[in-house]
Design a protein around this motif. Structure first.
Motif, short mmCIF file in Angstrom:
data_model
loop_
_atom_site.label_atom_id
_atom_site.label_comp_id
_atom_site.label_asym_id
_atom_site.label_seq_id
_atom_site.Cartn_x
_atom_site.Cartn_y
_atom_site.Cartn_z
N THR A 2 0.84 -1.20 0.00
CA THR A 2 0.00 0.00 0.00
C THR A 2 0.87 1.25 0.00
O THR A 2 0.58 2.22 -0.69
CB THR A 2 -0.89 0.01 1.25
OG1 THR A 2 -1.18 -1.32 1.58
CG2 THR A 2 -2.13 0.80 1.01
N ARG A 100 -5.85 10.20 -0.37
CA ARG A 100 -6.49 11.37 0.21
C ARG A 100 -6.31 11.46 1.72
O ARG A 100 -6.94 12.26 2.37
CB ARG A 100 -7.98 11.38 -0.12
CG ARG A 100 -8.26 11.40 -1.59
CD ARG A 100 -9.57 12.08 -1.89
NE ARG A 100 -10.03 11.75 -3.23
CZ ARG A 100 -9.46 12.20 -4.33
NH1 ARG A 100 -8.44 13.02 -4.25
NH2 ARG A 100 -9.92 11.85 -5.51
N ASN A 216 -10.25 -0.05 23.59
CA ASN A 216 -11.68 -0.10 23.91
C ASN A 216 -12.00 0.10 25.39
O ASN A 216 -13.09 0.55 25.73
CB ASN A 216 -12.28 -1.41 23.40
CG ASN A 216 -12.30 -1.46 21.88
OD1 ASN A 216 -12.96 -0.65 21.24
ND2 ASN A 216 -11.53 -2.37 21.31
N LEU A 289 -6.42 7.81 19.02
CA LEU A 289 -7.42 6.84 18.57
C LEU A 289 -8.05 7.28 17.25
O LEU A 289 -8.41 6.45 16.42
CB LEU A 289 -8.50 6.70 19.66
CG LEU A 289 -9.42 5.50 19.60
CD1 LEU A 289 -8.63 4.21 19.55
CD2 LEU A 289 -10.34 5.50 20.81
N PRO A 291 -6.69 9.25 14.45
CA PRO A 291 -5.47 9.91 13.98
C PRO A 291 -5.77 11.11 13.07
O PRO A 291 -6.69 11.06 12.26
CB PRO A 291 -4.75 8.83 13.18
CG PRO A 291 -5.37 7.55 13.56
CD PRO A 291 -6.73 7.84 14.05
N ASN B 19 -16.60 -0.77 20.80
CA ASN B 19 -15.92 -1.36 19.65
C ASN B 19 -16.94 -1.65 18.54
O ASN B 19 -16.70 -1.33 17.37
CB ASN B 19 -15.22 -2.65 20.08
CG ASN B 19 -14.38 -3.23 18.96
OD1 ASN B 19 -13.50 -2.55 18.46
ND2 ASN B 19 -14.67 -4.45 18.57
N LEU B 22 -18.12 1.74 16.97
CA LEU B 22 -17.13 2.38 16.08
C LEU B 22 -16.94 1.57 14.80
O LEU B 22 -16.78 2.12 13.72
CB LEU B 22 -15.80 2.55 16.81
CG LEU B 22 -15.77 3.67 17.84
CD1 LEU B 22 -14.48 3.66 18.62
CD2 LEU B 22 -15.96 5.02 17.17
N PHE B 27 -15.55 3.33 11.33
CA PHE B 27 -14.31 3.99 11.70
C PHE B 27 -13.19 2.99 11.90
O PHE B 27 -13.35 1.99 12.58
CB PHE B 27 -14.48 4.80 12.97
CG PHE B 27 -13.18 5.36 13.42
CD1 PHE B 27 -12.65 6.47 12.77
CD2 PHE B 27 -12.42 4.75 14.40
CE1 PHE B 27 -11.42 6.96 13.12
CE2 PHE B 27 -11.18 5.24 14.76
CZ PHE B 27 -10.68 6.35 14.12
N ALA B 29 -8.91 3.36 12.63
CA ALA B 29 -7.71 4.19 12.69
C ALA B 29 -6.70 3.76 11.64
O ALA B 29 -6.06 4.58 11.01
CB ALA B 29 -7.09 4.11 14.09
N GLN B 32 -7.00 5.26 8.19
CA GLN B 32 -6.62 6.66 8.00
C GLN B 32 -5.36 6.78 7.15
O GLN B 32 -5.18 7.73 6.42
CB GLN B 32 -6.35 7.33 9.35
CG GLN B 32 -7.60 7.58 10.15
CD GLN B 32 -8.30 8.84 9.71
OE1 GLN B 32 -7.67 9.79 9.31
NE2 GLN B 32 -9.61 8.83 9.75
N THR B 33 -4.48 5.81 7.27
CA THR B 33 -3.22 5.92 6.54
C THR B 33 -3.04 4.86 5.46
O THR B 33 -2.17 4.98 4.62
CB THR B 33 -2.02 5.80 7.50
OG1 THR B 33 -2.28 4.73 8.41
CG2 THR B 33 -1.84 7.07 8.29
N SER B 34 -3.87 3.81 5.46
CA SER B 34 -3.53 2.74 4.54
C SER B 34 -4.72 2.16 3.78
O SER B 34 -4.63 1.09 3.25
CB SER B 34 -2.83 1.62 5.31
OG SER B 34 -3.75 1.09 6.23
N SER B 35 -5.83 2.86 3.77
CA SER B 35 -6.98 2.28 3.11
C SER B 35 -6.90 2.45 1.60
O SER B 35 -6.55 3.52 1.12
CB SER B 35 -8.25 2.95 3.62
OG SER B 35 -9.29 2.70 2.72
N ASN B 38 -9.23 5.09 0.05
CA ASN B 38 -8.83 6.47 -0.05
C ASN B 38 -8.10 6.77 -1.36
O ASN B 38 -7.79 7.90 -1.65
CB ASN B 38 -7.90 6.84 1.11
CG ASN B 38 -8.70 7.24 2.32
OD1 ASN B 38 -9.87 7.53 2.20
ND2 ASN B 38 -8.06 7.23 3.47
#
Ligand code: HEM
Lengths: 400, 43
Positions: A2, A100, A216, A289, A291, B19, B22, B27, B29, B32-35, B38
């Motif tokens: 990735t 993005r 959690n 949690l 970011p 859990n 979310l 959601f 975390a 946020q950086t590796s999906s 995106n």
């Protein structure tokens, strides 16, 4: 994979910009562009001198670069050193990324290395030292003072100290904090301490479970924090009895106890440490949690600059422009440092609530304490309760 | 003791519940950086 998918298009895009910029350069070949390393710099750094890297120096103005033919780099007659310096300084105005994500355009980040070293080094060293020293201090205290006994023996009569809901709130914050402390330490120190013990496979399973728990269980801690704050703040506002209590050192050594209301000054300190440090840990934890959602350090540093705090400390104006990654790094460090401090406070608290003082645990166990314990440690409060109840609750003989 | 047990139960329920919530809210975390959601593939 990735990462590659993100990096490759970006590098591709950016190298075009670099090529065209490098082509129309002219000037004196002997003059280094600002930010460019000289042999002198490299030698000095090897001698251990602190020579700033390119990213910390002003960037070259357009057209300032030496002529293309003076370099023979991987791009033939043109060098992309300037380009990489710009990337390193996060100063590429035209950068575009197909990803993005919030931090997608930061390719290189100088602060990352400093953070990683600090996290593996001083943070872990001094953090564990703090906890170790606290445990040793408690042991020494126990050896010198021993268990704080109920001086005049138990009265055999109990009065109610904490209601069910108060004990529920306390055990909610207590059990969650202990789980969070253990799993937090595992994620900070596990690589160094647990992998050598259990091997990679076992540690991985444990660390993944620990991360789930840490993420959690945080909500239970926050709920407990709010409950404790709301229920006990009235009893924890500082007043005149605290001054006397502190001046007498809480009556910890020697005979006699200074008078105290429901909570003495020492407990009030614990309460406010839990509230203030706990809130700070919660907020920085939420920013970890979710970011890149909360920006806390850039505005704080800017505010400190404006107030002249770093200037006063002789640090000059500090650089308050942080990359998104740096925001997260500072959040991590803050979260960990404040947690270590609260863990030390809680170690002392657990000591005095169990081993350190006879009769204390019952307050949070059953909710009822011995009247003599109450009279010795919380005389003003004990008198109030007795006056209100008429007579103590259990084990009493009829008055007539 | 009862207060302690109730607190543990609340802790477990809250952890599982948050859990679940979310996760359902989509959601993550990590994403946020590796999906790859995106990333624009093709055009
Ligand atoms: C096994 C762990 C723990 C034990 C045995 C314990 C025990 C106690 C006891 C017996 C009291 C009542 C003192 C009194 O009657 O005056 C108390 C109060 C309190 N506890 Fe704990 N506790 C533990 C963990 C924690 C944790 C982790 C926190 C917060 C993060 C916490 C926060 C408080 C606060 C704020 C008070 C009220 C102020 C004070 O008495 O110092 N406790 N605890």
């Amino acid at each position: 994979m990735t990462l590659l998918r993100v990096l490759l298009p970006l590098i591709f895009l950016v190298s075009f910009a670099g090529l065209s910029a490098a082509q129309d350069t002219s000037g004196d070949a002997s003059v280094l562009t600002p930010g460019q390393q000289s042999l002198e710099d490299i030698m000095a750094r090897q001698r251990g001198e602190d020579v700033p890297f390119g990213a910390e120096l002003p960037l070259p103005l357009e057209g300032d670069a030496p002529p293309a033919e003076s370099h023979l780099g991987p791009l033939g007659a043109s060098s992309d050193a300037d380009l990489w310096r710009e990337i390193r300084a996060d100063a590429l105005p035209d950068a575009r990324a197909s990803n993005r994500g919030p931090a997608a355009k930061v390719l290189m980040q100088d602060g990352g290395m400093w953070w990683l070293n600090f996290r593996h080094g001083p943070l872990l060293t001094y953090g564990s030292l703090l906890l170790g020293v606290t445990v040793v201090l408690m042991a020494i205290f126990y050896l010198i003072r021993g268990r704080i006994r109920i001086e005049h023996g138990r009265a055999g009569i109990t009065i109610e100290r904490f209601k069910f809901i108060e004990r529920f709130g306390h055990w909610l914050i207590a059990s969650s904090f202990i789980l969070l402390a253990i799993t937090g330490l595992v994620s900070l120190a596990g690589r160094k301490l647990l992998i050598p013990l259990f091997g990679h496979e076992a540690f991985s399973t444990f660390a993944i479970a620990g991360k789930w728990v840490h993420n959690n269980v945080s909500w239970a801690f926050m709920l407990g924090l709010v409950m404790v704050f709301v229920m006990w703040i009235v009893h924890n506002l500082p007043d005149r009895t605290d001054i006397n209590w502190i001046l007498k050192g809480g009556g910890i050594f020697g005979k006699g106890h200074p008078p105290a209301k429901k909570f003495n000054a020492g407990q009030k300190l614990i309460f406010w440490a839990v509230i203030i440090l706990g809130t700070s840990i919660s907020v920085s934890g939420i920013s970890l949690l979710f970011p890149f959602e909360l920006t806390m350090f850039e505005p704080t540093l800017a505010l400190l600059n404006d107030m002249g705090v770093p200037q006063l400390l002789g640090l000059g104006t500090i650089d308050a422009t942080l990359t998104p990654q740096e925001e997260m790094q500072y959040a991590q460090l803050w979260h960990a440092v404040i947690s270590f401090v609260l863990m030390a406070v809680i170690i002392a608290h657990i000591y005095i609530g169990t081993l350190g003082m006879e009769g204390a645990f019952e307050a949070m166990g059953s909710g009822d304490v011995d009247l003599e314990w109450a009279r010795e440690h919380h005389s003003i409060w004990a008198d109030e309760v007795v006056a209100k109840q008429g007579k103590p609750a259990s084990g009493t003989q009829p008055a007539e | 003791m009862k207060a302690f047990i109730t607190a543990i139960v609340a802790l477990v329920v809250l952890a599982a519940g948050m859990n679940f919530a979310l996760d359902n809210a989509g959601f993550s975390a990590a994403e946020q950086t590796s999906s790859d959601r995106n990333v624009r593939l093709g055009d």
